[in-house]
Design an enzyme around this catalytic site. Structure first.
Site, PDB file in Angstrom:
ATOM      1  N   GLY A  20       0.789  -1.226   0.000  1.00 18.05           N
ATOM      2  CA  GLY A  20       0.000   0.000   0.000  1.00 18.05           C
ATOM      3  C   GLY A  20       0.823   1.278   0.000  1.00 18.05           C
ATOM      4  O   GLY A  20       0.351   2.320   0.467  1.00 18.05           O
ATOM      5  N   ASN A  22       1.563   3.008  -2.623  1.00 16.96           N
ATOM      6  CA  ASN A  22       0.830   3.936  -3.502  1.00 16.96           C
ATOM      7  C   ASN A  22      -0.388   4.509  -2.778  1.00 16.96           C
ATOM      8  O   ASN A  22      -0.693   5.696  -2.899  1.00 16.96           O
ATOM      9  CB  ASN A  22       0.409   3.250  -4.799  1.00 16.96           C
ATOM     10  CG  ASN A  22       1.522   3.230  -5.820  1.00 16.96           C
ATOM     11  OD1 ASN A  22       1.901   4.274  -6.360  1.00 16.96           O
ATOM     12  ND2 ASN A  22       2.082   2.057  -6.080  1.00 16.96           N
ATOM     13  N   ARG A  70     -15.401 -20.411  -5.243  1.00 17.10           N
ATOM     14  CA  ARG A  70     -16.850 -20.482  -5.039  1.00 17.10           C
ATOM     15  C   ARG A  70     -17.484 -19.122  -4.796  1.00 17.10           C
ATOM     16  O   ARG A  70     -18.685 -18.971  -4.872  1.00 17.10           O
ATOM     17  CB  ARG A  70     -17.145 -21.413  -3.858  1.00 17.10           C
ATOM     18  CG  ARG A  70     -17.421 -22.823  -4.332  1.00 17.10           C
ATOM     19  CD  ARG A  70     -17.750 -23.706  -3.171  1.00 17.10           C
ATOM     20  NE  ARG A  70     -16.533 -24.356  -2.686  1.00 17.10           N
ATOM     21  CZ  ARG A  70     -16.375 -24.814  -1.461  1.00 17.10           C
ATOM     22  NH1 ARG A  70     -17.326 -24.681  -0.571  1.00 17.10           N
ATOM     23  NH2 ARG A  70     -15.266 -25.408  -1.101  1.00 17.10           N
ATOM     24  N   LEU A  98     -10.493  -7.600 -12.236  1.00 17.93           N
ATOM     25  CA  LEU A  98     -11.922  -7.276 -12.160  1.00 17.93           C
ATOM     26  C   LEU A  98     -12.607  -7.731 -13.457  1.00 17.93           C
ATOM     27  O   LEU A  98     -12.059  -7.574 -14.546  1.00 17.93           O
ATOM     28  CB  LEU A  98     -12.108  -5.768 -11.958  1.00 17.93           C
ATOM     29  CG  LEU A  98     -11.551  -5.238 -10.632  1.00 17.93           C
ATOM     30  CD1 LEU A  98     -11.540  -3.713 -10.624  1.00 17.93           C
ATOM     31  CD2 LEU A  98     -12.360  -5.772  -9.447  1.00 17.93           C
ATOM     32  N   ASN A 112      -5.655   2.386 -13.035  1.00 24.98           N
ATOM     33  CA  ASN A 112      -4.671   1.439 -12.497  1.00 24.98           C
ATOM     34  C   ASN A 112      -3.271   1.988 -12.698  1.00 24.98           C
ATOM     35  O   ASN A 112      -3.023   2.731 -13.660  1.00 24.98           O
ATOM     36  CB  ASN A 112      -4.780   0.098 -13.232  1.00 24.98           C
ATOM     37  CG  ASN A 112      -3.811  -0.943 -12.697  1.00 24.98           C
ATOM     38  OD1 ASN A 112      -3.607  -1.051 -11.479  1.00 24.98           O
ATOM     39  ND2 ASN A 112      -3.190  -1.706 -13.581  1.00 24.98           N
ATOM     40  N   HIS A 114       0.607   0.623 -13.291  1.00 23.85           N
ATOM     41  CA  HIS A 114       1.288  -0.609 -13.702  1.00 23.85           C
ATOM     42  C   HIS A 114       2.789  -0.346 -13.805  1.00 23.85           C
ATOM     43  O   HIS A 114       3.201   0.657 -14.394  1.00 23.85           O
ATOM     44  CB  HIS A 114       0.730  -1.064 -15.061  1.00 23.85           C
ATOM     45  CG  HIS A 114       1.288  -2.372 -15.505  1.00 23.85           C
ATOM     46  ND1 HIS A 114       0.875  -3.573 -14.988  1.00 23.85           N
ATOM     47  CD2 HIS A 114       2.266  -2.664 -16.406  1.00 23.85           C
ATOM     48  CE1 HIS A 114       1.567  -4.550 -15.553  1.00 23.85           C
ATOM     49  NE2 HIS A 114       2.413  -4.023 -16.423  1.00 23.85           N
ATOM     50  N   ASP A 150      -4.551  -4.511 -18.545  1.00 27.38           N
ATOM     51  CA  ASP A 150      -3.461  -3.544 -18.748  1.00 27.38           C
ATOM     52  C   ASP A 150      -3.452  -2.927 -20.144  1.00 27.38           C
ATOM     53  O   ASP A 150      -2.379  -2.631 -20.704  1.00 27.38           O
ATOM     54  CB  ASP A 150      -2.087  -4.201 -18.457  1.00 27.38           C
ATOM     55  CG  ASP A 150      -1.963  -4.659 -17.013  1.00 27.38           C
ATOM     56  OD1 ASP A 150      -2.599  -4.039 -16.137  1.00 27.38           O
ATOM     57  OD2 ASP A 150      -1.238  -5.638 -16.756  1.00 27.38           O
ATOM     58  N   GLU A 179       6.269   5.933  -9.304  1.00 25.65           N
ATOM     59  CA  GLU A 179       4.821   5.661  -9.263  1.00 25.65           C
ATOM     60  C   GLU A 179       4.135   6.627  -8.304  1.00 25.65           C
ATOM     61  O   GLU A 179       3.046   7.138  -8.573  1.00 25.65           O
ATOM     62  CB  GLU A 179       4.559   4.222  -8.800  1.00 25.65           C
ATOM     63  CG  GLU A 179       5.003   3.158  -9.789  1.00 25.65           C
ATOM     64  CD  GLU A 179       4.652   1.754  -9.312  1.00 25.65           C
ATOM     65  OE1 GLU A 179       3.636   1.567  -8.631  1.00 25.65           O
ATOM     66  OE2 GLU A 179       5.410   0.825  -9.642  1.00 25.65           O
TER      67      GLU A 179
HETATM   68  C1  GRF Z   1       3.244  -1.290  -7.606  1.00 29.70           C
HETATM   69  O1  GRF Z   1       4.467  -1.520  -8.235  1.00 29.70           O
HETATM   70  C2  GRF Z   1       2.141  -1.194  -8.638  1.00 29.70           C
HETATM   71  O2  GRF Z   1       2.544  -0.614  -9.836  1.00 29.70           O
HETATM   72  C3  GRF Z   1       1.811  -2.637  -8.866  1.00 29.70           C
HETATM   73  O3  GRF Z   1       1.905  -3.234  -7.582  1.00 29.70           O
HETATM   74  C4  GRF Z   1       2.807  -2.484  -6.778  1.00 29.70           C
HETATM   75  C5  GRF Z   1       2.061  -2.098  -5.538  1.00 29.70           C
HETATM   76  O4  GRF Z   1       2.881  -1.508  -4.570  1.00 29.70           O
HETATM   77  N1  GRF Z   1       0.558  -2.787  -9.537  1.00 29.70           N
HETATM   78  P1  GRF Z   1       2.251  -0.846  -3.275  1.00 29.70           P
HETATM   79  O5  GRF Z   1       1.370  -1.887  -2.607  1.00 29.70           O
HETATM   80  O6  GRF Z   1       1.485   0.373  -3.691  1.00 29.70           O
HETATM   81  O7  GRF Z   1       3.438  -0.497  -2.426  1.00 29.70           O
END
Ligand code: GRF
Length: 194
Positions: A20, A22, A70, A98, A112, A114, A150, A179
């Site tokens: 978490g 991000n 299930r 999803l 999202n 990525h 993606d 990110e």
């Molecule tokens: C990030 O690298 C994101 O791009 C990918 O999963 C990772 C998540 O990192 N989809 P965090 O849980 O936000 O630290």
């Protein structure tokens, strides 16, 4: 596309499965008065996701939904999102895919982040694949979520140089830092352009 911009901040949910980091950055940036979003719900498929504790500390409601062969909790999630008037979902390290149905039935926008320069390296193990292919650069991408994994329209990307001495872990660490800067910027663009 759904219109999100209005006089009030956009009610937002963040979906996580793990650390978490991000989520943390999104919460911090959302607290600025210039932010367009208010994060009031954190969804996870993993009760051990570290990010859940962070959310709770910030008085953000969290809920863990059990996904297994299930049990597909998507209908329940959609209902909860509706009750909370959520109009924006930010996937941030959410490890479940999803369904088309979920994406179609959610009344809002799903984004999202990525860890690659899409359309290169969709799916998992992006850093390992970039290094093995001797790429000079990798990076991260924020995109709209569509039923094709993606593959939704790209909002922003950030290039990160790959060094000879890099391994997947060192590269992941450098990309993750980017990110954290990229996601809030991309959210702003998505809300303004909605
Ligand atoms: C990030 O690298 C994101 O791009 C990918 O999963 C990772 C998540 O990192 N989809 P965090 O849980 O936000 O630290």
């Amino acid at each position: 596309m759904k219109k999100l911009i209005g006089p009030k901040k956009v009610e937002t949910a963040v979906f996580i499965s793990g650390t978490g980091s991000n989520l943390k950055c999104l919460v911090h940036s959302s607290l600025s008065k210039h932010s367009y979003i208010k994060i009031n719900f954190v969804v996870s498929d993993n009760s051990k996701a570290k990010g859940l504790g962070f959310a709770t500390k910030h008085r953000i409601k969290t809920k863990v939904y059990k996904f297994d062969k299930r049990n597909n909790p998507e209908k329940k999630i959609l209902l909860d999102l509706k009750k909370k008037k959520i109009k924006l979902i930010c996937l941030a390290g959410f490890m479940k895919i999803l369904s088309k149905n979920f994406i179609k039935n959610f009344d809002g926008i799903i984004l999202n982040i990525h860890p690659s320069l899409l359309p290169k390296y969709k799916g998992l193990n992006t850093h390992k694949r970039a290094i093995e292919n001797n790429d000079k650069f990798s990076g991260c991408t924020v995109h709209y979520v569509t039923p094709k994994l993606d593959s939704g329209k790209i909002i922003l990307q950030k290039k990160v140089k790959i060094f000879k001495k890099d391994n997947p872990k060192s590269l992941a660490t450098r990309i993750l830092k980017q990110e954290h800067i990229l996601y809030p910027k991309a959210i702003k663009i998505a809300v303004i352009n909605s």
